[in-house]
Structure formats: structure tokens, C-alpha cells
Design a protein around this motif. Structure first.
Motif, PDB file in Angstrom:
ATOM      1  N   ALA A   2       0.941  -1.334   0.083  1.00 27.54           N
ATOM      2  CA  ALA A   2       0.099   0.014   0.151  1.00 27.54           C
ATOM      3  C   ALA A   2       0.645   1.276  -0.006  1.00 27.54           C
ATOM      4  O   ALA A   2       0.308   2.387  -0.392  1.00 27.54           O
ATOM      5  CB  ALA A   2      -0.926   0.004   1.087  1.00 27.54           C
ATOM      6  N   GLU A   3       2.087   1.027   0.642  1.00 30.11           N
ATOM      7  CA  GLU A   3       2.796   2.306   0.914  1.00 30.11           C
ATOM      8  C   GLU A   3       4.201   2.517   0.136  1.00 30.11           C
ATOM      9  O   GLU A   3       4.708   3.766  -0.021  1.00 30.11           O
ATOM     10  CB  GLU A   3       2.801   2.459   2.174  1.00 30.11           C
ATOM     11  N   ARG A   4       4.872   1.392  -0.107  1.00 27.60           N
ATOM     12  CA  ARG A   4       6.249   1.303  -0.398  1.00 27.60           C
ATOM     13  C   ARG A   4       6.542   0.781  -1.760  1.00 27.60           C
ATOM     14  O   ARG A   4       7.671   0.969  -2.355  1.00 27.60           O
ATOM     15  CB  ARG A   4       6.705   0.717   0.547  1.00 27.60           C
ATOM     16  N   GLN A   5       5.822  -0.151  -2.388  1.00 25.87           N
ATOM     17  CA  GLN A   5       6.337  -1.045  -3.533  1.00 25.87           C
ATOM     18  C   GLN A   5       5.357  -0.790  -4.611  1.00 25.87           C
ATOM     19  O   GLN A   5       3.993  -0.743  -4.798  1.00 25.87           O
ATOM     20  CB  GLN A   5       6.204  -2.437  -3.337  1.00 25.87           C
ATOM     21  N   SER A   6       5.823  -0.122  -5.743  1.00 30.69           N
ATOM     22  CA  SER A   6       5.162   0.361  -6.856  1.00 30.69           C
ATOM     23  C   SER A   6       4.492  -0.783  -7.638  1.00 30.69           C
ATOM     24  O   SER A   6       5.111  -1.853  -7.887  1.00 30.69           O
ATOM     25  CB  SER A   6       5.894   1.211  -7.756  1.00 30.69           C
ATOM     26  N   PRO A   7       3.417  -0.559  -8.197  1.00 33.24           N
ATOM     27  CA  PRO A   7       3.010  -1.572  -9.182  1.00 33.24           C
ATOM     28  C   PRO A   7       3.876  -1.970 -10.291  1.00 33.24           C
ATOM     29  O   PRO A   7       3.990  -3.082 -10.536  1.00 33.24           O
ATOM     30  CB  PRO A   7       1.697  -0.715  -9.830  1.00 33.24           C
ATOM     31  N   VAL A   8       4.753  -0.992 -10.703  1.00 27.29           N
ATOM     32  CA  VAL A   8       5.616  -1.511 -11.673  1.00 27.29           C
ATOM     33  C   VAL A   8       6.915  -2.239 -11.418  1.00 27.29           C
ATOM     34  O   VAL A   8       7.060  -3.264 -11.843  1.00 27.29           O
ATOM     35  CB  VAL A   8       6.327  -0.088 -12.274  1.00 27.29           C
ATOM     36  N   ASN A   9       7.311  -2.099  -9.953  1.00 28.59           N
ATOM     37  CA  ASN A   9       8.234  -2.771  -9.486  1.00 28.59           C
ATOM     38  C   ASN A   9       7.561  -4.158  -9.287  1.00 28.59           C
ATOM     39  O   ASN A   9       8.168  -5.415  -9.411  1.00 28.59           O
ATOM     40  CB  ASN A   9       8.515  -2.149  -8.108  1.00 28.59           C
TER      41      ASN A   9
END
Length: 266
Positions: A181-188
Motif C-alpha cells: 500500500a505504501e512502499r512498492q510500486s505496481p511497476v516494481n
């Protein structure tokens, strides 16, 4: 035990993030890490498909004052060779001598390519809750190749976060929710999932099997018994450790056993 968010805050206050931009084949990529900076040889810790280096929050807080632990967040890359070369650039930047590297799940897969391409950097590889290639996880609906390659990064991220939020509240669930929710992007996240489903068997490593530890857990819900056995057969002379509990995240769910694995003998 303090809440997971409090543990993360304590860790990041103690260590602080550092970063390096690495020029890759297509574009520059940022690598980030937490370094406990204790005396002695360093051990690098790499998370799996979900989360950043702080997935090892319990390990870093428990051992970080007496062991140098470097927990690395790797960028949105799916190719194991690019990941291996990026990690080698971080190791060179930090001026680290050859040492131990421990991977979890997806990173346990691409860590084999690090040993293949940069054996001079390695004294020990710990392959935790890993697999040999993408066929090992294809039966799981979220790791079916056509699904991962056809869904958008945003939808994949949203579906995985919804799955996490639907599970009972527990430390691992809270850690996953914070990460997604806060730290990992969808792209990553999508890059790592693509790395899993497209993964192919690593060629034989120019390392002695005795430099390799294969770690698995009897209650891992993702890595089936046949997959665990396949990875063990890939490295028949390695040190094989099977924990009775720990699920897919022994550093979170069975921290004492995982920490004992990393702690040098007295």
C-alpha cells in the motif's frame, strides 16, 4: 512485540536508507539498502517478489548490532542477469570483500545468476524458499504466465493487495499490506512477477556446492514439496536445511531459526 509499523520505524531510524543509481542496459535504475554497519563481514539480504529490504526488519533489529547486515531493495527488473549485475555494482560501490548473500523466493532464483556471473564476490549463497524455474509456480493462479503477462501493473498490484487485506490480521499480513500500500510500486511488483513466470533454469555455478545453502520450510504454502526437492537436486552437495515452520517467510514467521542460520558459531 511492538506493532510492525513501529518496528519498521525503529529500523529506519537506526539504519537509514542509502541508494545507488546503476546504469543498466536500457535505463538507469535505483538500488536502495539498509546497512546496520556493525563490525565484521557483511551479509546481504534480498527480499522476494513482495516488499523492500525492510522485509527483513526482525532480522536486522535482532542481529544488526553484532553483525553487519545489508538489506537490499532491487529495482523494477525481471531479467536475472541484469539483477545480478546491478547487485555487483552495489557491492563494488560499498567496497565489500567476497561474502555471503541470502535471497528469499524470487531473489533466491536470480541470486543463482549472481553466483554464475560474479563468483569472485561470493563465499556463500543462501537460497531461501526458492525455485528452479517458472514452471515450479505455474499452478498458482497468480503466477500463471499468461495471466501475469496480460494484466496491467496497476491491476496486478491491486489484486495482490486485495488478497493480502482479505487474510487474517497478523504480523506478516500487516508487513505485506504496508509494503504494497505504501512502499512498492505496481511497476516494481509486476517486474518481479514477470521475472518469476519467465524464469529459466540457471546454468551450473562456478562455485563449490558446499558454498550453497538451500533453505526451505515444511509448511511453505507456495513452494510445494516437489519444488523444494527439485531445488535440492539442483545442488545435491549443498547444505540442505528444512525448517518445520516458517511458511514462505521464515525471517518473519520463524525468526529465531532464520537468525540462527545467519549467526556464525560462537
Amino acid at each position: 512485540m511492538p506493532a510492525m509499523r513501529a518496528l519498521l520505524a525503529q529500523l529506519e531510524q537506526r539504519c537509514g536508507w542509502r541508494s545507488l543509481t546503476v546504469d543498466g542496459h536500457a535505463c538507469a535504475q535505483e538500488w536502495r539498502w539498509l546497512d546496520t554497519q556493525a563490525d565484521g563481514p557483511a551479509t546481504i539480504l534480498l527480499p522476494g517478489a513482495v516488499g523492500d529490504g525492510a522485509m527483513f526488519v526482525r532480522t536486522l533489529l535482532a542481529l544488526g548490532e553484532r553483525m553487519r547486515l545489508i538489506a537490499v531493495t532491487y529495482p523494477a527488473l525481471s531479467d536475472p542477469a541484469q539483477l545480478a549485475d546491478g547487485l555487483a555494482a552495489v557491492v563494488e560501490h560499498l567496497g565489500l570483500p567476497p561474502g555471503r548473500v541470502a535471497g528469499s523466493s524470487f531473489s533466491a532464483y536470480w541470486l543463482q545468476f549472481y553466483g554464475l556471473r560474479h563468483p569472485q564476490n561470493v563465499t556463500s549463497l543462501v537460497l531461501g524458499n526458492g525455485f528452479v524455474d517458472g514452471t515450479d509456480l505455474a499452478a498458482h493462479p497468480m503466477f500463471e504466465r499468461q495471466f501475469v503477462e496480460s494484466i496491467s501493473a496497476q491491476d496486478l498490484h491491486a489484486q495482490w493487495l486485495a488478497r493480502v487485506r482479505a487474510t487474517p490480521n497478523a504480523p506478516l499480513q500487516r508487513l505485506h499490506e504496508i509494503m504494497l500500500a505504501e512502499r512498492q510500486s505496481p511497476v516494481n511488483l509486476q517486474a518481479r512477477f514477470l521475472g518469476v513466470v519467465r524464469s529459466q533454469i540457471c546454468p551450473p555455478l562456478p562455485l563449490p556446492d558446499t558454498a550453497i545453502t538451500v533453505l526451505d520450510c515444511d509448511d511453505d504454502p507456495l513452494i510445494a514439496p516437489r519444488v523444494r526437492e527439485r531445488l535440492r537436486r539442483q545442488y545435491p552437495g549443498a547444505r540442505h536445511i528444512s525448517l518445520p515452520s516458517g511458511g514462505h517467510y521464515p525471517h518473519v514467521l520463524n525468526p529465531r531459526a532464520y537468525e540462527a542460520l545467519l549467526t556464525p558459531p560462537a
